[in-house]
Motif scaffolding. Structure first.
Motif, mmCIF file in Angstrom:
data_model
loop_
_atom_site.group_PDB
_atom_site.id
_atom_site.type_symbol
_atom_site.label_atom_id
_atom_site.label_comp_id
_atom_site.label_asym_id
_atom_site.label_seq_id
_atom_site.Cartn_x
_atom_site.Cartn_y
_atom_site.Cartn_z
ATOM 1 N N LYS A 73 0.814 -1.215 0.000
ATOM 2 C CA LYS A 73 0.000 0.000 0.000
ATOM 3 C C LYS A 73 0.847 1.265 0.000
ATOM 4 O O LYS A 73 0.333 2.354 -0.231
ATOM 5 N N ARG A 74 2.149 1.112 0.241
ATOM 6 C CA ARG A 74 3.053 2.262 0.239
ATOM 7 C C ARG A 74 3.860 2.342 -1.053
ATOM 8 O O ARG A 74 4.786 3.135 -1.164
ATOM 9 N N ILE A 75 3.466 1.501 -2.037
ATOM 10 C CA ILE A 75 4.167 1.445 -3.325
ATOM 11 C C ILE A 75 3.210 1.860 -4.437
ATOM 12 O O ILE A 75 2.067 1.404 -4.497
ATOM 13 N N GLY A 76 3.674 2.718 -5.330
ATOM 14 C CA GLY A 76 2.938 3.020 -6.548
ATOM 15 C C GLY A 76 3.517 2.201 -7.684
ATOM 16 O O GLY A 76 4.740 2.070 -7.788
ATOM 17 N N VAL A 148 0.589 7.644 -14.425
ATOM 18 C CA VAL A 148 1.523 7.952 -13.333
ATOM 19 C C VAL A 148 0.765 8.588 -12.173
ATOM 20 O O VAL A 148 1.005 8.262 -11.005
ATOM 21 N N ALA A 149 -0.170 9.482 -12.474
ATOM 22 C CA ALA A 149 -0.988 10.089 -11.419
ATOM 23 C C ALA A 149 -1.765 9.022 -10.656
ATOM 24 O O ALA A 149 -1.912 9.100 -9.432
ATOM 25 N N ARG A 150 -2.273 8.018 -11.369
ATOM 26 C CA ARG A 150 -2.984 6.914 -10.708
ATOM 27 C C ARG A 150 -2.054 6.188 -9.735
ATOM 28 O O ARG A 150 -2.475 5.778 -8.642
ATOM 29 N N ALA A 151 -0.788 6.011 -10.124
ATOM 30 C CA ALA A 151 0.176 5.371 -9.236
ATOM 31 C C ALA A 151 0.528 6.263 -8.052
ATOM 32 O O ALA A 151 0.885 5.771 -6.976
ATOM 33 N N LEU A 152 0.428 7.587 -8.228
ATOM 34 C CA LEU A 152 0.796 8.529 -7.169
ATOM 35 C C LEU A 152 -0.316 8.795 -6.172
ATOM 36 O O LEU A 152 -0.062 9.261 -5.066
ATOM 37 N N VAL A 153 -1.571 8.517 -6.554
ATOM 38 C CA VAL A 153 -2.702 8.957 -5.751
ATOM 39 C C VAL A 153 -2.772 8.265 -4.396
ATOM 40 O O VAL A 153 -3.393 8.772 -3.461
ATOM 41 N N SER A 154 -2.109 7.139 -4.265
ATOM 42 C CA SER A 154 -2.068 6.454 -2.965
ATOM 43 C C SER A 154 -0.965 7.003 -2.068
ATOM 44 O O SER A 154 -0.706 6.464 -0.995
ATOM 45 N N GLU A 155 -0.309 8.073 -2.533
ATOM 46 C CA GLU A 155 0.758 8.740 -1.782
ATOM 47 C C GLU A 155 1.891 7.771 -1.433
ATOM 48 O O GLU A 155 2.260 7.597 -0.279
ATOM 49 N N PRO A 156 2.473 7.129 -2.452
ATOM 50 C CA PRO A 156 3.493 6.101 -2.206
ATOM 51 C C PRO A 156 4.838 6.683 -1.798
ATOM 52 O O PRO A 156 5.154 7.840 -2.086
ATOM 53 N N GLU A 157 5.626 5.850 -1.148
ATOM 54 C CA GLU A 157 7.011 6.200 -0.820
ATOM 55 C C GLU A 157 7.974 5.637 -1.857
ATOM 56 O O GLU A 157 9.122 6.070 -1.947
ATOM 57 N N LEU A 158 7.503 4.657 -2.632
ATOM 58 C CA LEU A 158 8.304 4.015 -3.667
ATOM 59 C C LEU A 158 7.455 3.900 -4.924
ATOM 60 O O LEU A 158 6.297 3.493 -4.872
ATOM 61 N N LYS A 186 10.935 13.751 -4.114
ATOM 62 C CA LYS A 186 10.235 13.323 -2.890
ATOM 63 C C LYS A 186 10.008 11.818 -2.827
ATOM 64 O O LYS A 186 9.680 11.295 -1.762
ATOM 65 N N ILE A 187 10.139 11.126 -3.958
ATOM 66 C CA ILE A 187 9.791 9.712 -4.018
ATOM 67 C C ILE A 187 10.951 8.912 -4.602
ATOM 68 O O ILE A 187 11.581 9.337 -5.565
ATOM 69 N N THR A 188 11.225 7.760 -4.039
ATOM 70 C CA THR A 188 12.200 6.831 -4.600
ATOM 71 C C THR A 188 11.593 6.165 -5.836
ATOM 72 O O THR A 188 10.444 5.725 -5.804
ATOM 73 N N ILE A 189 12.364 6.097 -6.927
ATOM 74 C CA ILE A 189 11.843 5.550 -8.180
ATOM 75 C C ILE A 189 12.743 4.434 -8.683
ATOM 76 O O ILE A 189 13.967 4.568 -8.713
#
Length: 250
Positions: A73-76, A148-158, A186-189
């Motif tokens: 849940k912390r991953i996009g 990408v926005a869909r992957a970001l909307v869960s506020e991921p750290e990775l 702000k995010i590890t990719i």
């Protein structure tokens, strides 16, 4: 905790076939790691192991200090682009809201907070003003921004990206990669790509995968690593220069 992903002595097989062999990898906080390698070399499999979708036969994987399943849940995640019905009646905002399923559950209504998060995710990829436009009305590059926005909307750290520039024309790829660079503040990719020259310009570290992993915790890969991974001789990989030179080979 600076280590976001730690993979130790990882083996993954499919029947008698070895997909990943004794892979070791450490990804630090705010890294932008590009993973290159030939088709079928195991790049997507490695992402799915980190995401907890594939269980290794041997070895250990820790993501954000816990198991991949607990960290999910912390991953996009942006999978390889697949074809879809361009006439499907859904808007950019509705597509991004799908990324909240993990928080809301499949059959619960979206809250005002979910909608606000979706709009903020669209803003991050500079698409907020098109929230109500049908997804089929966008170009390939614009659609990828929305995904990408869909992957970001869960506020991921990775953020795990599998060939994110696929379907984007060359003229738009530069601004897409620059967008990823902004997100990386702000995010590890971790990004899989087949395009060596593009990856070498925008990421800060590179790994090469072809069953085995070749990685030096830097942006440099020596010629021997490339030759071993691609099974062909390489004279030069020029980082920041959009070409590579190969010696003749069988």
């Amino acid at each position: 905790m600076n280590s976001v992903v730690t993979v130790k002595n990882l083996w993954v097989g499919l029947g008698e076939q070895v997909i990943l062999e004794d892979v070791n990898l450490k990804v630090q906080k705010q890294d932008f790691l590009g993973i290159i390698g030939p088709n079928g070399g195991g790049k997507t499999t490695l992402l799915k192991v980190i995401l907890g979708l594939i269980k290794p036969d041997r070895g250990s994987v820790r993501v954000l200090g816990t198991t991949p399943e607990n960290a999910r849940k912390r991953i996009g995640y942006l999978p390889q682009r697949s074809l879809f019905d361009q006439n499907f009646p859904t808007t950019a905002l509705q597509v991004v809201l799908m990324g909240r399923y993990g928080r809301r559950g499949m059959f619960r209504r979206y809250s005002s907070g979910d909608r606000q998060a979706a709009l903020e995710a669209l803003e991050k990829v500079k698409m907020a003003s098109y929230a109500q436009r049908a997804i089929g009305a966008f170009s390939g590059g614009e659609q990828q921004r929305i995904f990408v926005a869909r992957a970001l909307v869960s506020e991921p750290e990775l953020l795990l990206l599998d060939e994110p520039a696929a379907g984007i024309d060359a003229a738009r790829q530069k601004e897409f990669y620059e967008l990823l660079g902004e997100l990386n503040e702000k995010i590890t990719i971790v990004m899989v790509s087949h395009d060596i020259s593009a990856v070498s310009r925008y990421v800060d570290k590179i790994a090469c995968v072809n069953q085995k992993l070749y990685y030096h915790d830097s942006k440099e890969l020596v010629a021997e690593d490339i030759e071993e991974a691609y099974r062909c001789p390489v004279d030069m990989i020029a980082h920041g220069v959009p070409h590579r030179v190969l010696r003749e080979h069988d």
